[in-house]
Design a protein around this motif. Structure first.
Motif, PDB file in Angstrom:
ATOM      1  N   ARG A  62      90.957  27.381  42.350  1.00  0.00           N
ATOM      2  CA  ARG A  62      91.823  27.976  41.331  1.00  0.00           C
ATOM      3  C   ARG A  62      91.050  28.882  40.378  1.00  0.00           C
ATOM      4  NH1 ARG A  62      94.194  23.966  43.519  1.00  0.00           N
ATOM      5  NH2 ARG A  62      96.444  23.536  43.352  1.00  0.00           N
ATOM      6  N   LEU A  63      89.830  28.483  40.046  1.00  0.00           N
ATOM      7  CA  LEU A  63      89.008  29.330  39.185  1.00  0.00           C
ATOM      8  C   LEU A  63      88.748  30.683  39.845  1.00  0.00           C
ATOM      9  CD1 LEU A  63      86.354  26.809  37.775  1.00  0.00           C
ATOM     10  CD2 LEU A  63      88.098  28.032  36.473  1.00  0.00           C
ATOM     11  N   CYS A  64      88.528  30.673  41.150  1.00  0.00           N
ATOM     12  CA  CYS A  64      88.303  31.932  41.877  1.00  0.00           C
ATOM     13  C   CYS A  64      89.502  32.868  41.736  1.00  0.00           C
ATOM     14  CB  CYS A  64      88.036  31.655  43.361  1.00  0.00           C
ATOM     15  SG  CYS A  64      86.481  30.807  43.700  1.00  0.00           S
ATOM     16  N   ILE A  65      90.699  32.319  41.810  1.00  0.00           N
ATOM     17  CA  ILE A  65      91.916  33.131  41.705  1.00  0.00           C
ATOM     18  C   ILE A  65      92.141  33.590  40.266  1.00  0.00           C
ATOM     19  CG2 ILE A  65      94.399  33.205  42.100  1.00  0.00           C
ATOM     20  CD1 ILE A  65      92.733  32.971  44.658  1.00  0.00           C
ATOM     21  N   TRP A  66      92.026  32.653  39.321  1.00  0.00           N
ATOM     22  CA  TRP A  66      92.342  32.968  37.919  1.00  0.00           C
ATOM     23  C   TRP A  66      91.380  33.987  37.324  1.00  0.00           C
ATOM     24  CZ3 TRP A  66      92.950  27.087  36.568  1.00  0.00           C
ATOM     25  CH2 TRP A  66      94.166  26.634  37.097  1.00  0.00           C
TER      26      TRP A  66
END
Length: 423
Positions: free
Chosen positions: A78-82
């Protein structure tokens, strides 16, 4: 352990062979400006990817199996996307409010958020085979990435995106590598997209916060130091000269870095074992490895310096004559990097992380001062810049090796004193 390292190294070497083999074709399909744009993109991406997951992906190596591990996977994904979405908003805001800032790099800036997401996810996935000791999968993913980049670069050269064709090929290659890991990891993709509550996400982030607070700044500084040179060539000269330098990075420095990283894994394992079991031999092992690496790299360096002025234009085309001259100075830089990178984990292994971090800060500031001084004086010869870059590299890495030697010697002396007291 050595068989495992050889397995990983074989994948890296095959990937580099593919990349180098396709270079003579790419240098005839793309001009120096395209390579310069690609080198700037890589330099920015290598820094930006540090922010994508704030190094939480490193924690995957030590996380306990089960819910803790799965939550960490979900959080990192999720951090990669956000963070990539935030990067897209920032790029749009800068382009809207200060359009002149992007100038000639505008063509790659809006690819960066997508590249950050893909590179971050691929970087996260590369830790999973290492965690599971599935070194064959790790090697195959590197080969798939290189194949994806090569075919992508060849294909995009014939589309109306040739200015950023190499950039698109890099994204395509990383995506290809990531898919290869997911394909052989069962239902991993379901874990990544499954729900994660805010409380679980907060708890996981706090539990592994040391990776964001300690590991992240050190690796970020290391990436910043590596990015100074290509940006300096762009600032001091133009995109074409930066492109000439980019061939040096891809043809010499990157392959040497891959080999040094594999040697570093072996050395780190050996040093860790000695630190746990026989600290008295720590400094002897460090010095033996240092002298062996110096001997191994000497002959290739001399040969490279002698042959590159004539060989580089012959292999890559007459337009790359400047790159051949830069390679004469680039080979000593590669030599120093090869030796120092292989031993770079020494201070970390013996619990001298603060000293390692201090050196990273010093190296970054010193490199900035060197290139800043060259710009202030107004140096107009790329070869002169390369000479100063080589001197800066030699000085900073020599200091690191001296610090590592002194630190291991103190540990060995302390262990010997304790042994005498025990007797």
């Amino acid at each position: 352990m050595f068989r495992s390292i050889l397995t990983v190294l074989s994948g890296s070497v095959i990937a580099q062979i593919i990349a180098v083999a396709v270079l003579p074709i790419l240098t005839r399909l793309y001009d120096a400006e395209a390579f310069g744009r690609y080198q700037i993109y890589i330099s920015i991406l290598n820094i930006a990817v540090m922010f994508v997951a704030f190094r939480y992906e490193v924690a995957l190596l030590s996380a306990r199996p089960g819910r803790v591990y799965e939550n960490l996977l979900k959080l990192t994904f999720r951090l990669c996307i956000w963070t990539s979405m935030v990067a897209l908003l920032v790029a749009g805001a800068v382009d809207l409010l200060i359009p002149g800032v992007l100038s000639s790099l505008r063509g790659i800036v809006f690819f960066l958020p997508v590249a950050m997401a893909v590179a971050g996810i691929y970087q996260m996935l590369t830790f999973l085979p290492i965690r599971d000791r599935n070194y064959g999968l790790s090697a195959r993913s590197k080969i798939f990435q290189s194949v994806g980049f090569s075919f992508g670069a060849l294909g995009f050269a014939f589309l109306p995106v040739i200015g950023v064709g190499l950039v698109l090929a890099d994204v395509f290659g990383r995506a290809f590598g990531a898919i290869s890991v997911l394909f052989e990891s069962g239902k991993l993709w379901r874990t990544l997209i499954s729900p994660l509550s805010f409380s679980e996400m907060k708890f996981t982030a706090i539990r592994f916060q040391k990776y964001g607070l300690l590991t992240f700044p050190g690796t970020l500084l290391s990436s910043l130091s590596a990015a100074v040179a290509p940006f300096a060539f762009l600032a001091l000269f133009n995109l074409e000269v930066a492109g000439q330098y980019s061939l040096l990075e891809r043809f010499i420095l990157m392959p040497v870095g891959v080999i040094a990283a594999a040697v570093s894994q072996v050395f780190t394992g050996e040093l860790s074992t000695l630190y746990r079991t026989n600290k008295k031999d720590l400094n002897r092992a460090f010095r033996r490895s240092l002298f062996q690496l110096l001997a191994i790299g000497l002959v290739p360096t001399v040969l490279g310096m002698m042959l590159s002025p004539s060989l580089v234009p012959l292999v890559f085309g007459a337009d790359w004559t400047m790159a051949g001259k830069l390679c004469v100075i680039g080979f000593p830089i590669a030599y120093v990097r090869f030796v120092a990178t292989a031993l770079t984990m020494t201070l970390v292994v013996i619990d001298r992380q603060s000293l390692q971090f201090s050196w990273e800060v010093g190296r970054f500031l010193f490199t900035l001062c060197v290139f800043g001084g060259l710009g202030w004086v107004g140096v107009d010869n790329p070869n002169t810049v390369m000479v100063w870059y080589a001197l800066a590299t030699a000085v900073t890495y020599a200091i690191h090796l001296l610090l590592a030697d002194r630190a291991t010697r103190l540990v060995s002396l302390q262990a010997a004193e304790i042994g005498k007291t025990t007797l």
